[in-house]
Design an enzyme around this catalytic site. Structure first.
Site, PDB file in Angstrom:
ATOM      1  N   CYS A  56       0.826  -1.219   0.000  1.00  0.00           N
ATOM      2  CA  CYS A  56       0.000   0.000   0.000  1.00  0.00           C
ATOM      3  C   CYS A  56       0.854   1.262   0.000  1.00  0.00           C
ATOM      4  O   CYS A  56       0.446   2.297  -0.548  1.00  0.00           O
ATOM      5  CB  CYS A  56      -0.888   0.042   1.239  1.00  0.00           C
ATOM      6  SG  CYS A  56      -1.407  -1.524   1.899  1.00  0.00           S
ATOM      7  N   ASP A  88      -3.445  -2.741   7.695  1.00  0.00           N
ATOM      8  CA  ASP A  88      -4.413  -3.670   8.279  1.00  0.00           C
ATOM      9  C   ASP A  88      -4.226  -5.105   7.808  1.00  0.00           C
ATOM     10  O   ASP A  88      -4.420  -6.046   8.579  1.00  0.00           O
ATOM     11  CB  ASP A  88      -5.833  -3.201   7.952  1.00  0.00           C
ATOM     12  CG  ASP A  88      -6.207  -1.932   8.701  1.00  0.00           C
ATOM     13  OD1 ASP A  88      -5.319  -1.356   9.354  1.00  0.00           O
ATOM     14  OD2 ASP A  88      -7.382  -1.527   8.646  1.00  0.00           O
ATOM     15  N   CYS A 129      -2.882   3.319   2.786  1.00  0.00           N
ATOM     16  CA  CYS A 129      -3.563   2.219   3.468  1.00  0.00           C
ATOM     17  C   CYS A 129      -4.660   2.758   4.379  1.00  0.00           C
ATOM     18  O   CYS A 129      -4.644   3.915   4.789  1.00  0.00           O
ATOM     19  CB  CYS A 129      -2.570   1.385   4.265  1.00  0.00           C
ATOM     20  SG  CYS A 129      -3.282  -0.172   4.848  1.00  0.00           S
ATOM     21  N   ASP A 130      -5.567   1.875   4.747  1.00  0.00           N
ATOM     22  CA  ASP A 130      -6.867   2.193   5.338  1.00  0.00           C
ATOM     23  C   ASP A 130      -6.914   3.426   6.234  1.00  0.00           C
ATOM     24  O   ASP A 130      -7.572   4.412   5.924  1.00  0.00           O
ATOM     25  CB  ASP A 130      -7.367   0.989   6.138  1.00  0.00           C
ATOM     26  CG  ASP A 130      -7.610  -0.221   5.264  1.00  0.00           C
ATOM     27  OD1 ASP A 130      -7.358  -0.128   4.042  1.00  0.00           O
ATOM     28  OD2 ASP A 130      -8.025  -1.261   5.774  1.00  0.00           O
ATOM     29  N   LYS A 131      -6.252   3.394   7.393  1.00  0.00           N
ATOM     30  CA  LYS A 131      -6.401   4.484   8.361  1.00  0.00           C
ATOM     31  C   LYS A 131      -5.594   5.708   7.992  1.00  0.00           C
ATOM     32  O   LYS A 131      -5.854   6.807   8.502  1.00  0.00           O
ATOM     33  CB  LYS A 131      -5.989   4.013   9.766  1.00  0.00           C
ATOM     34  CG  LYS A 131      -6.691   2.757  10.228  1.00  0.00           C
ATOM     35  CD  LYS A 131      -8.197   2.833  10.090  1.00  0.00           C
ATOM     36  CE  LYS A 131      -8.849   1.480  10.311  1.00  0.00           C
ATOM     37  NZ  LYS A 131      -8.530   0.473   9.285  1.00  0.00           N
ATOM     38  N   CYS A 201      -5.214  -2.648  -1.228  1.00  0.00           N
ATOM     39  CA  CYS A 201      -6.116  -3.739  -1.609  1.00  0.00           C
ATOM     40  C   CYS A 201      -7.096  -3.274  -2.688  1.00  0.00           C
ATOM     41  O   CYS A 201      -7.695  -2.206  -2.586  1.00  0.00           O
ATOM     42  CB  CYS A 201      -6.871  -4.232  -0.385  1.00  0.00           C
ATOM     43  SG  CYS A 201      -5.802  -4.923   0.888  1.00  0.00           S
ATOM     44  N   GLU A 453     -10.462  -4.889  13.600  1.00  0.00           N
ATOM     45  CA  GLU A 453     -11.262  -5.488  12.539  1.00  0.00           C
ATOM     46  C   GLU A 453     -11.217  -7.006  12.671  1.00  0.00           C
ATOM     47  O   GLU A 453     -10.274  -7.559  13.220  1.00  0.00           O
ATOM     48  CB  GLU A 453     -10.731  -5.081  11.163  1.00  0.00           C
ATOM     49  CG  GLU A 453     -10.947  -3.615  10.852  1.00  0.00           C
ATOM     50  CD  GLU A 453     -10.433  -3.238   9.465  1.00  0.00           C
ATOM     51  OE1 GLU A 453      -9.827  -4.093   8.796  1.00  0.00           O
ATOM     52  OE2 GLU A 453     -10.641  -2.081   9.066  1.00  0.00           O
ATOM     53  N   SER A 479     -13.463  -5.441   8.423  1.00  0.00           N
ATOM     54  CA  SER A 479     -12.713  -4.969   7.263  1.00  0.00           C
ATOM     55  C   SER A 479     -13.669  -4.639   6.127  1.00  0.00           C
ATOM     56  O   SER A 479     -14.762  -5.200   6.024  1.00  0.00           O
ATOM     57  CB  SER A 479     -11.741  -6.065   6.817  1.00  0.00           C
ATOM     58  OG  SER A 479     -11.247  -5.806   5.525  1.00  0.00           O
TER      59      SER A 479
END
Length: 576
Positions: A56, A88, A129-131, A201, A453, A479
């Site tokens: 990521c 994550d 990435c996510d956060k 992702c 998650e 997730s």
């Protein structure tokens, strides 16, 4: 862009570059090779979440260099710095996941502190990435200097024996392997081909959901969120962002001019229409909090309720982010929503134009089937649904994209677990029954701490062929890759004595994702009796960052934030 002469009299960097008293400060800049002209230009922080933790983030440093070229070309002086990420996919399924949501706050705080300490005038933030995406956007709104968000781009889909795959398939393969439905050799082959490039992702999991949010809310350039990380066009988007942020400095268009109540509603609309991650219901309230706007889980859920689901994206659908980009990108998705009255077209964006102006030239493409017209949706209500009831007075959230309508109503006996590990062990050993409602509690923001998650558990259920035969509820999170009747963000959380803490094995839980209800068949008198004997559960963390987070974090309903936000702000950094 035309060359501009910027007056630094009202910009934050005047505190470190202007006047005789700042000679010592300027000497540091000369030490780094800056010229006199560069020192007296606006300073632009170029913040990236580059690291070698995961694909990521691995391409972000390259993209930061392109941003810097754009800033310099437009008369600014770029100052690059990095902040952390917790990825994550690698933190998932063990204690490391407790660091994930905490990292969102650390990212926002560290970007704030770097910008404040060095008096930068503008910000281009690059996240993968996510956060890190909401964390970067939170910092932008908190600081309120002219800012542009850049997503690092998604990963390319893998290919397993002629079939496209993502990391979701690998997580679900673990479940198949646990019941003997996949060999060691097949699992080893799949894990080596599922993630073939740099990037986050690839499906509409949390990273791509929040990248979509960045465009819909107006903080990212149109189309910039869709191009996969390996595509060279990403460098063009990054250089343009560097140039455009200088235009925002000149015009003093700031994040709080962009992130309004209507812009937040636009963002929630696009999440629902794309079948995005339930985590958006956590991050949108947190971004709103930085702007001093009350916009909680129930506000998000109301938008979800009235929004059609139109983008056929994984995990509930067929396509990945690359496919959406090649079909027309996020603007293509937004245009049909705007045309049918689901978006506020008059919201300002980082282009200096409104949403409607940005989308004016977008035309419908009949040659694609990734996005349906908003008046002919995959389903009439959003891909994400908010719930409330006796088990969730402060709300809960479930992703229903791709689910059959018959699967949206469920009732069954509770099987209670006080940690994800305990539940995963039961799933791995098939120590549960069809029709059960698996309850994972004490995993909320305070109770975890960190609101983990649960993808490892839900993916294992699907791999065992039980994903549509049981339900799962938690005060933690799921997730964006989770599918099935999996309900997260149940509030109040167990750690503060919410109803989920009072459940016992065998209690009948009722889920109705059509009516938006989450209830338990217990009388108020019985709940009161249980509450009277309930005692708080001590966490494993008595010091360090997780302990500190637990002392300050608020409920998931409000975004799990850790400070008072703009509501209590005495002065804004941008106006110092």
């Amino acid at each position: 862009m035309d060359a501009r002469v910027f007056d630094k009299a009202k910009l934050p960097s005047r505190h470190v570059t202007e006047g005789p008293a700042r000679a010592p400060h300027r000497s540091y800049y000369y030490a780094m090779g800056l010229t006199e002209r560069q020192i007296h230009q606006p300073f632009v922080g170029v913040a990236s979440c580059w690291n070698e933790a995961a694909p990521c983030n691995i391409a972000l440093m390259r993209q930061a260099q392109a941003v810097k070229k754009g800033v310099a070309a437009a008369g600014g002086t770029p100052r690059e710095f990095c902040t952390i990420t917790v990825t994550d996919g690698i933190a998932m399924g063990h204690q490391g996941m407790k660091s994930s949501l905490v990292s969102r706050e650390v990212i926002a705080d560290s970007v704030e502190l770097t910008m404040r300490g060095h008096c930068y005038d503008a910000l281009v933030g690059i996240a993968g990435c996510d956060k890190s995406l909401p964390g970067m956007m939170m910092a932008m709104v908190r600081l309120n200097v002219p800012s542009i968000f850049i997503y690092g781009g998604s990963i390319l889909p893998g290919n397993f024996r002629g079939k496209p795959v993502t990391v979701q398939d690998v997580f679900e393969a673990v479940g198949r392997h646990s019941v003997g439905d996949m060999s060691d050799e097949d699992l080893a082959e799949l894990e080596q081909v599922a993630c073939p490039s740099a990037g986050a992702c690839g499906a509409q999991f949390t990273a791509n959901t929040m990248a979509t949010v960045a465009e819909a809310i107006g903080l990212a350039l149109p189309y910039s969120s869709g191009a996969p990380a390996p595509y060279e066009i990403r460098d063009r988007f990054c250089m343009t962002a560097g140039e455009m942020v200088m235009e925002l400095v000149a015009r003093q268009i700031r994040p709080r001019d962009i992130v309004t109540r209507e812009a937040l509603e636009n963002a929630a609309t696009v999440v629902a229409a794309s079948g995005g991650s339930t985590n958006a219901a956590l991050h949108l309230p947190a971004i709103a909090h930085e702007a001093g706007i009350k916009f909680d889980l129930f506000d998000v859920a109301e938008i979800f309720r009235r929004t059609p689901y139109i983008a056929d994206l994984k995990p509930g659908g067929r396509y990945v982010a690359k496919d959406l980009f090649e079909a027309g990108g996020v603007p293509f998705l937004m245009k049909t929503l705007l045309d049918h009255g689901f978006l506020h077209g008059d919201c300002m964006t980082v282009t200096g134009r409104t949403i409607a102006e940005n989308l004016a030239s977008v035309r419908w493409n009949d040659e694609q089937d990734v996005v349906r017209p908003a008046d002919d949706p995959l389903s009439p209500t959003g891909g994400v649904v908010g719930l409330r009831g006796s088990l969730a007075p402060d709300g809960a959230i479930v992703k229903v994209a791709g689910m059959d309508e018959d699967s949206l109503v469920f009732a069954g006996p509770a099987r209670c677990f006080d940690s994800e590990e305990a539940c995963f062990e039961a799933v791995r050993n098939r120590a549960y029954e069809e029709g059960d409602v698996l309850v994972i509690r004490y995993e909320g923001p305070r109770g975890g701490p960190g609101m983990r998650e649960m993808l490892a558990t839900t993916a294992a259920l699907y791999g065992q062929g039980m994903g549509d035969k049981v339900a799962l509820i938690t005060d933690g999170r799921f997730s964006g890759a989770t599918r099935g009747l999996c309900i997260g963000h149940v509030g109040p959380e167990a750690a503060v004595g919410g109803p989920i803490a009072l459940l016992r094995d065998g209690d009948i839980i009722e889920i109705d994702a059509v009516a938006g209800r989450l209830d338990v068949r217990l009388s108020e008198a019985e709940m009161a009796r249980r509450r009277a004997v309930w005692t708080p559960r001590e966490t494993d963390y008595g010091s360090g960052a997780l302990w500190k987070y637990a002392q300050t974090v608020g409920p998931a309903r409000g975004g799990a934030v850790t400070h008072p936000g703009a509501f209590e702000e005495k002065h804004c950094y941008a106006d110092q």
